[in-house]
Design an enzyme around this catalytic site. Structure first.
Site: not given
Length: 337
Positions: A150, A283, A303
């Site tokens: 991420c 994240h 995302n």
């Protein structure tokens, strides 16, 4: 029937406000599970693996019910990740390592290249809502897969948007290059956005995605200096004491890479998440806009879980509540040459 209701919920998933309430009858979990397997083309190697996935699925249904019970502006429901337990999911599909300080370079200073900035001062004038996507300054939603990358997607997403703002053109850059060539971050085992920026500066730049495509696994670095598409001059870590300053920074400078706790959004389907706890940052996402809906102010996040998650790959969370712990770590942004 469940199947009809399930597709109905999918149809409203991108609606402007999520008024639909989902409640899953846990006693019917096996029916939901069979439909889930068909819908998402799930395959399990052994009966034991299938049974273990069902245990996770059933537990996640209860989590969805709980979130829908306390959330009046967001919908949580079955998605492609619903057979994965939350701890495993964070380990495999997130990847922020907040305590990453070691380096293979003994002379490495983690604050050497990224300037540390405390954002203060009087408030600036900003519009009530703003979305960098509407100005065509945000690239497509990507998918990190089963890899804790991420940090690379948030960092590259920031650079792509900075390039679009500077050159009025969208380009897709290589996250895989960071997995392979970054000597400080830990590839699929995690990393930090500002360290990624510093490594790109050390490396000399970043290639196009088409020249260095994403594999979701680490390989030997195969950087081609002649193919570097973007170079960075420096980078910033922003110490933001309140969300108003973050909003001003987003509006003035462009999309920003931020750290969050993603556990409460794994089952997110649509709407404004008004409940997103912080039990440890894990994240990284890209903050791309903000707005107000039905008197509720919200943030818009890009995302890296694919466009078939959330609101076409994005999620919204309520502003001014430190949603998902978004103010608990430095926000980061790159500056291009």
């Amino acid at each position: 029937m469940y199947l009809i209701y399930y597709y109905t919920i999918i149809a409203v998933a991108t609606a402007s406000i999520a008024n639909e309430k989902i409640f899953y009858d846990i006693d019917s979990a096996s029916v939901y599970y069979e439909n889930f397997i068909k819908q998402h083309n799930k395959e399990y190697t052994t009966p034991d693996q299938r049974d273990a996935a069902f245990v996770n699925f059933k537990r996640n249904l209860a989590d969805m019910n709980a979130m829908n019970n306390v959330s009046n502006q967001a919908v949580y429901g079955i998605n492609k990740f619903s057979d994965i337990d939350k701890i495993t999911f964070v380990n495999e599909h997130a990847g922020l390592v907040s305590n990453l300080i070691n380096s293979t370079d003994s002379n490495f200073d983690p604050y050497r290249l990224c300037e540390y900035v405390t954002v203060a001062g009087p408030s600036a004038r900003t519009p009530e809502s703003f979305d960098w996507r509407k100005l065509n300054k945000v690239t497509k939603v990507k998918e990190q897969g089963v890899c804790g990358s991420c940090w690379a997607f948030a960092a590259i997403g920031n650079i792509e948007s900075q390039y679009a703002i500077m050159h009025d053109s969208l380009i897709d850059l290589s996250e895989q290059q960071l997995l392979d060539c970054d000597r400080v971050d830990q590839g699929c085992d995690g990393g930090l956005m500002h360290l990624a920026f510093q490594e790109i500066i050390r490396i000399g730049g970043v290639e196009h995605e088409i020249d260095y495509p994403y594999q979701g696994i680490e390989y030997a670095c195969r950087l081609a200096p002649s193919k570097l598409a973007v170079r960075l001059s420096h980078c910033y870590q922003y110490d933001l004491r309140d969300e108003r300053k973050l909003l001003e920074l987003l509006y003035k400078n462009g999309p920003i890479a931020v750290a969050i706790d993603c556990v409460d959004i794994i089952d997110y389907r649509s709407g404004i998440a008004t409940v997103c706890n912080d039990n440890g940052l894990n994240h990284a996402v890209l903050l791309v806009g903000y707005g107000i809906e039905n008197d509720t102010p919200y943030w818009i996040f890009k995302n890296s879980w694919g466009s078939n998650w959330g609101e076409n790959g994005y999620f919204r969370a309520r502003r001014n509540i430190n949603a998902c712990g978004m103010l608990n770590e430095f926000a980061a942004s790159a500056v291009l040459l």
